[in-house]
Design an enzyme around this catalytic site. Sequence first.
Site, PDB file in Angstrom:
ATOM      1  N   ASP A  47     -16.938 -17.399  -7.170  1.00  0.00           N
ATOM      2  CA  ASP A  47     -16.960 -16.049  -7.706  1.00  0.00           C
ATOM      3  C   ASP A  47     -16.010 -15.881  -8.887  1.00  0.00           C
ATOM      4  OD1 ASP A  47     -14.783 -16.369  -6.015  1.00  0.00           O
ATOM      5  OD2 ASP A  47     -15.518 -14.980  -4.513  1.00  0.00           O
TER       6      ASP A  47
ATOM      7  N   ASN B 217     -12.187  -8.529   6.279  1.00  0.00           N
ATOM      8  CA  ASN B 217     -13.388  -7.823   6.772  1.00  0.00           C
ATOM      9  C   ASN B 217     -14.550  -8.782   7.019  1.00  0.00           C
ATOM     10  OD1 ASN B 217     -14.132  -8.543   4.219  1.00  0.00           O
ATOM     11  ND2 ASN B 217     -14.544  -6.475   3.461  1.00  0.00           N
TER      12      ASN B 217
ATOM     13  N   HIS C 187     -15.681 -11.063   4.862  1.00  0.00           N
ATOM     14  CA  HIS C 187     -16.477 -11.469   3.697  1.00  0.00           C
ATOM     15  C   HIS C 187     -16.335 -12.962   3.415  1.00  0.00           C
ATOM     16  CE1 HIS C 187     -13.138 -10.363   0.510  1.00  0.00           C
ATOM     17  NE2 HIS C 187     -13.081 -11.638   0.793  1.00  0.00           N
TER      18      HIS C 187
ATOM     19  N   GLU D  16     -19.622  -8.820   0.705  1.00  0.00           N
ATOM     20  CA  GLU D  16     -18.990  -7.861   1.600  1.00  0.00           C
ATOM     21  C   GLU D  16     -19.936  -7.571   2.783  1.00  0.00           C
ATOM     22  OE1 GLU D  16     -15.973  -7.318   1.158  1.00  0.00           O
ATOM     23  OE2 GLU D  16     -15.426  -6.865  -0.897  1.00  0.00           O
TER      24      GLU D  16
HETATM   25  C1  F6R Z   1     -12.313 -16.481  -3.253  1.00  0.00           C
HETATM   26  C2  F6R Z   1     -13.208 -15.886  -2.286  1.00  0.00           C
HETATM   27  C3  F6R Z   1     -12.752 -14.940  -1.222  1.00  0.00           C
HETATM   28  C4  F6R Z   1     -11.490 -15.429  -0.508  1.00  0.00           C
HETATM   29  C5  F6R Z   1     -11.077 -14.448   0.583  1.00  0.00           C
HETATM   30  C6  F6R Z   1      -9.749 -14.852   1.214  1.00  0.00           C
HETATM   31  O1  F6R Z   1     -13.015 -17.309  -4.151  1.00  0.00           O
HETATM   32  O2  F6R Z   1     -14.352 -16.156  -2.374  1.00  0.00           O
HETATM   33  O3  F6R Z   1     -13.770 -14.780  -0.277  1.00  0.00           O
HETATM   34  O4  F6R Z   1     -11.733 -16.685   0.049  1.00  0.00           O
HETATM   35  O5  F6R Z   1     -10.958 -13.158   0.040  1.00  0.00           O
HETATM   36  O6  F6R Z   1      -8.754 -14.768   0.243  1.00  0.00           O
HETATM   37  P1  F6R Z   1      -7.281 -15.319   0.519  1.00  0.00           P
HETATM   38  O7  F6R Z   1      -7.412 -16.795   0.653  1.00  0.00           O
HETATM   39  O8  F6R Z   1      -6.491 -14.944  -0.707  1.00  0.00           O
HETATM   40  O9  F6R Z   1      -6.812 -14.661   1.769  1.00  0.00           O
END
Ligand code: F6R
Length: 240
Positions: free
Chosen positions: A67, A135, A137, A142
């Site tokens: 992303d 959450n 995701h 989401e």
């Molecule tokens: C990042 C991504 C997100 C993160 C998730 C956890 O490329 O796709 O889904 O993996 O938000 O983020 P952290 O590791 O910062 O807790």
Amino acid sequence: MKIVIARSEEEFGKLAFAEIKEIVYRDPACTLGLATGSTPIPLYKEMVKDHQENGTSYAKVKTFNLDEYVGLPKEHPESYISFMTRNLFSHVDIDMKNVNIPNGLASDIPAECARYSALLEKASVDVQVLGIGGNGHIAFNEPNTPFDSKTHQVFLTQKTITDNARFFDSVDQVPKSALTMGIGEIMKAKKLLMLATGKNKADAVYNMIKGPVTTACPASALQNHPDVVVILDQAAAAKL
Ligand code: F6R
């Protein structure tokens, strides 16, 4: 689904790297799916250390990131291309021509999503690294995103904006939108490597592994994939 619980951050990085190393050693021209965020940093540290100590080469490796924020200049320290360059790409011998990240600055966003989807359609991702949101995701898919989704633009939930505010000077600076690989595209990878650390992930990890398979928890889609390795620390595993 294989679930492994690490006892320290160092062990967490080493366990995650062991999964990647096996694939890169077997096929030096493999395709890696990569993630940003705090969680994979110990993995990237191990990849850099191994490259420096053992000369493992990424010269032929292709990568696809999950992303990118919409509207954040590439040179902004929190753009995902900056994150990847700082934590991995600038420390290994990867050819930047083989690096793929959605372009959050594209003037035609639907065309950019279609371009990324077409690249993924042709690619064969050997392993996709994933983190999980509080959450549930995965990437920026989401809750309530269809499981067959392709690359698309998302408007981030207030929870994700608040969670990501720690990387910015203030919550107002967190971009409100991002481009993300879809769940259908993530699930096409041959192997999924899900990484999660910290007690704020414990509920999401429980729902991913033990909850029903439902779009209310996007990560629960992993229960439908034949080759998933989940690496957790003790805090993230606390509710299992
Ligand atoms: C990042 C991504 C997100 C993160 C998730 C956890 O490329 O796709 O889904 O993996 O938000 O983020 P952290 O590791 O910062 O807790």
